[in-house]
Design an enzyme around this catalytic site. Sequence first.
Site, PDB file in Angstrom:
ATOM      1  N   ASP A 101      19.061  44.880  15.754  1.00 38.98           N
ATOM      2  CA  ASP A 101      20.491  44.558  15.639  1.00 38.98           C
ATOM      3  C   ASP A 101      20.823  44.015  14.255  1.00 38.98           C
ATOM      4  O   ASP A 101      21.781  44.432  13.601  1.00 38.98           O
ATOM      5  CB  ASP A 101      20.894  43.510  16.684  1.00 38.98           C
ATOM      6  CG  ASP A 101      20.541  43.928  18.084  1.00 38.98           C
ATOM      7  OD1 ASP A 101      20.063  45.068  18.259  1.00 38.98           O
ATOM      8  OD2 ASP A 101      20.730  43.111  19.012  1.00 38.98           O
ATOM      9  N   GLY A 145      29.748  40.298  23.721  1.00 44.93           N
ATOM     10  CA  GLY A 145      28.950  40.233  24.944  1.00 44.93           C
ATOM     11  C   GLY A 145      28.887  41.542  25.706  1.00 44.93           C
ATOM     12  O   GLY A 145      28.580  41.548  26.889  1.00 44.93           O
ATOM     13  N   GLU A 165      14.773  53.519  23.642  1.00 41.25           N
ATOM     14  CA  GLU A 165      15.120  52.313  24.399  1.00 41.25           C
ATOM     15  C   GLU A 165      13.860  51.658  24.952  1.00 41.25           C
ATOM     16  O   GLU A 165      12.991  52.340  25.506  1.00 41.25           O
ATOM     17  CB  GLU A 165      16.065  52.705  25.548  1.00 41.25           C
ATOM     18  CG  GLU A 165      17.128  51.678  25.822  1.00 41.25           C
ATOM     19  CD  GLU A 165      18.063  51.465  24.630  1.00 41.25           C
ATOM     20  OE1 GLU A 165      17.918  50.432  23.953  1.00 41.25           O
ATOM     21  OE2 GLU A 165      18.917  52.325  24.382  1.00 41.25           O
ATOM     22  N   HIS A 166      13.770  50.356  24.781  1.00 40.47           N
ATOM     23  CA  HIS A 166      12.587  49.576  25.192  1.00 40.47           C
ATOM     24  C   HIS A 166      11.345  50.017  24.419  1.00 40.47           C
ATOM     25  O   HIS A 166      10.224  49.928  24.911  1.00 40.47           O
ATOM     26  CB  HIS A 166      12.350  49.673  26.709  1.00 40.47           C
ATOM     27  CG  HIS A 166      13.373  48.920  27.520  1.00 40.47           C
ATOM     28  ND1 HIS A 166      13.335  47.557  27.666  1.00 40.47           N
ATOM     29  CD2 HIS A 166      14.471  49.334  28.185  1.00 40.47           C
ATOM     30  CE1 HIS A 166      14.360  47.166  28.427  1.00 40.47           C
ATOM     31  NE2 HIS A 166      15.070  48.228  28.741  1.00 40.47           N
ATOM     32  N   LEU A 186      27.037  45.519  22.057  1.00 42.68           N
ATOM     33  CA  LEU A 186      27.166  46.160  20.738  1.00 42.68           C
ATOM     34  C   LEU A 186      26.759  45.204  19.623  1.00 42.68           C
ATOM     35  O   LEU A 186      26.980  45.461  18.447  1.00 42.68           O
ATOM     36  CB  LEU A 186      28.596  46.671  20.537  1.00 42.68           C
ATOM     37  CG  LEU A 186      28.980  47.794  21.502  1.00 42.68           C
ATOM     38  CD1 LEU A 186      30.434  48.178  21.348  1.00 42.68           C
ATOM     39  CD2 LEU A 186      28.094  49.013  21.285  1.00 42.68           C
ATOM     40  N   SER A 187      26.174  44.106  20.019  1.00 39.90           N
ATOM     41  CA  SER A 187      25.587  43.147  19.091  1.00 39.90           C
ATOM     42  C   SER A 187      26.594  42.435  18.191  1.00 39.90           C
ATOM     43  O   SER A 187      26.444  42.368  16.969  1.00 39.90           O
ATOM     44  CB  SER A 187      24.490  43.800  18.252  1.00 39.90           C
ATOM     45  OG  SER A 187      23.549  42.809  17.965  1.00 39.90           O
ATOM     46  N   SER A 188      27.598  41.860  18.842  1.00 41.80           N
ATOM     47  CA  SER A 188      28.504  40.984  18.102  1.00 41.80           C
ATOM     48  C   SER A 188      27.721  39.812  17.525  1.00 41.80           C
ATOM     49  O   SER A 188      28.047  39.298  16.449  1.00 41.80           O
ATOM     50  CB  SER A 188      29.619  40.469  19.018  1.00 41.80           C
ATOM     51  OG  SER A 188      29.117  39.601  20.010  1.00 41.80           O
ATOM     52  N   SER A 189      26.664  39.395  18.222  1.00 40.37           N
ATOM     53  CA  SER A 189      25.901  38.220  17.765  1.00 40.37           C
ATOM     54  C   SER A 189      25.211  38.494  16.420  1.00 40.37           C
ATOM     55  O   SER A 189      25.317  37.684  15.494  1.00 40.37           O
ATOM     56  CB  SER A 189      24.884  37.771  18.819  1.00 40.37           C
ATOM     57  OG  SER A 189      23.977  38.796  19.127  1.00 40.37           O
TER      58      SER A 189
HETATM   59  P1  ADP Z   1      26.394  40.878  22.080  1.00 38.17           P
HETATM   60  O1  ADP Z   1      25.586  40.519  20.880  1.00 38.17           O
HETATM   61  O2  ADP Z   1      25.882  42.077  22.783  1.00 38.17           O
HETATM   62  O3  ADP Z   1      27.849  41.006  21.801  1.00 38.17           O
HETATM   63  P2  ADP Z   1      25.417  38.323  22.922  1.00 38.17           P
HETATM   64  O4  ADP Z   1      25.454  37.600  24.207  1.00 38.17           O
HETATM   65  O5  ADP Z   1      24.112  38.550  22.272  1.00 38.17           O
HETATM   66  O6  ADP Z   1      26.212  39.694  23.134  1.00 38.17           O
HETATM   67  O7  ADP Z   1      26.304  37.545  21.850  1.00 38.17           O
HETATM   68  C1  ADP Z   1      27.592  37.126  22.177  1.00 38.17           C
HETATM   69  C2  ADP Z   1      27.778  35.688  21.720  1.00 38.17           C
HETATM   70  O8  ADP Z   1      27.818  35.632  20.286  1.00 38.17           O
HETATM   71  C3  ADP Z   1      29.093  35.093  22.183  1.00 38.17           C
HETATM   72  O9  ADP Z   1      28.991  34.556  23.481  1.00 38.17           O
HETATM   73  C4  ADP Z   1      29.326  34.028  21.115  1.00 38.17           C
HETATM   74  O10 ADP Z   1      28.561  32.887  21.391  1.00 38.17           O
HETATM   75  C5  ADP Z   1      28.762  34.682  19.852  1.00 38.17           C
HETATM   76  N1  ADP Z   1      29.833  35.388  19.132  1.00 38.17           N
HETATM   77  C6  ADP Z   1      29.883  36.691  18.822  1.00 38.17           C
HETATM   78  N2  ADP Z   1      31.001  36.998  18.123  1.00 38.17           N
HETATM   79  C7  ADP Z   1      31.682  35.848  17.981  1.00 38.17           C
HETATM   80  C8  ADP Z   1      32.935  35.492  17.357  1.00 38.17           C
HETATM   81  N3  ADP Z   1      33.700  36.393  16.763  1.00 38.17           N
HETATM   82  N4  ADP Z   1      33.304  34.205  17.417  1.00 38.17           N
HETATM   83  C9  ADP Z   1      32.540  33.277  18.004  1.00 38.17           C
HETATM   84  N5  ADP Z   1      31.367  33.548  18.611  1.00 38.17           N
HETATM   85  C10 ADP Z   1      30.941  34.820  18.614  1.00 38.17           C
HETATM   86 MG    MG Z   2      23.536  39.974  20.891  1.00 37.34          MG
END
Ligand code: ADP
Ligand code: MG
Length: 387
Positions: A172, A122, A34-35, A125-128
């Site tokens: 990620d 958010g 980490e880091h 877990l890196s949804s982005s």
């Molecule tokens: P994490 O990557 O940890 O989940 P982030 O803040 O880096 O958190 O990314 C979350 C952002 O990515 C959301 O606020 C949104 O803008 C975008 N996002 C992720 N998944 C989706 C989805 N399924 N539909 C629309 N936007 C999404």
């Molecule tokens: Mg992210």
Amino acid sequence: MPAISDLRDAFTTHFGVTPRLIVRAPGRVNLIGEHTDYNEGFVLPIAIDRCTFVAARARPDHTVRVFSANLAAEDSFSLERIEHSTTQPWGNYVRGVVKGLHARDLPILGADLLIKSDVPIGSGLSSSASLEVAVGYALQQLNQLNLLGEELALLAQGAENSFVGVQCGIMDQFMATLGRADHALLLDCRDLSYTPIPIPPDVRVVVCDSGVRHSLVGSAYNERRAACHEAVALLKTRLPRIAALRDVTAEQLEANADLLPPAVLPRARHVVTEISRTLRAAEALEHGSLIGFGALMYESHASLRDDYAVSVPALDTLVELARDLPGCYGSRLTGGGFGGSTVSLVSTSAVASFAESLAAQYQARTGNQATVLICTPAEGVSRVATF
Ligand code: ADP
Ligand code: MG
């Protein structure tokens, strides 16, 4: 996981045509390291069995229409003018990827895209990254582009860095692209070389979201980066060949401790010891020593708490509670810190009662609601259906 037929039907309902294909890209969690990424060190993440799915079809024109079923929101833009959206911030993850393809002179048609994710959004877990990589891969498949593996990961990272404006490292997107089922990847953040390390089937990775978020995250992150930078500059006066904390051993750091201000020394100490722990943890896992691996997870947490000062009481409580539960090998905060989640390694036979007890005891102790996910290591991006 959403059913393929549901994704196809949702696409058809929204766009009035059937999709051509569906792809998936996973979220990720870091087991240790980490880091260390911005210090050119090592990380040891897994891709998780939670994914962003993209159902896609090419259009004959230059329009991209994208619908997020999670947000029930649509964004639409022309390939000829891809600008930052202020009204649909989430659309920038998609726009950034498409713009990145254009910048590389990769010719693409417009597309209809439907997004549905079961990665918690958010919560670290890196949804982005899974969204960026899934969109990039869907467009790669529709347009038969020569863009795969590491290049796709770098393009997705570039979209997040320069179009969304988040200075994330490469981990990620790398995992969303190149993660391997039943394995963690020991990733060298200096040159992106990696070694798959098997995770035995008799353990599960448990992610526990503390529900705590701190506004400090961004500024503290920048401060920590600055401290590492300062440490390298000062150490360089005696160790001219170092380029990053990656190049400094624990012995060298202690022998030259007089060079560093008291606030900087423990920050550098965390990074240097964490890089060594990550390498030793990978070795322990390779030799099947789950107890050895778990002990390094606890040490990592202590170092993040005491030397790097990025833990908070909620995360310390989760780690303490996990340590006393049957079947737990190790536990630590994961991600940047200041709230967010812990990750624990737990024997498969004990994992259900571990998850239940951890959430219940955490709520009794703190009044906070935890969200617990039991994960297994999953494969990176792939196509899951063709119509
Ligand atoms: P994490 O990557 O940890 O989940 P982030 O803040 O880096 O958190 O990314 C979350 C952002 O990515 C959301 O606020 C949104 O803008 C975008 N996002 C992720 N998944 C989706 C989805 N399924 N539909 C629309 N936007 C999404
Ligand atoms: Mg992210």
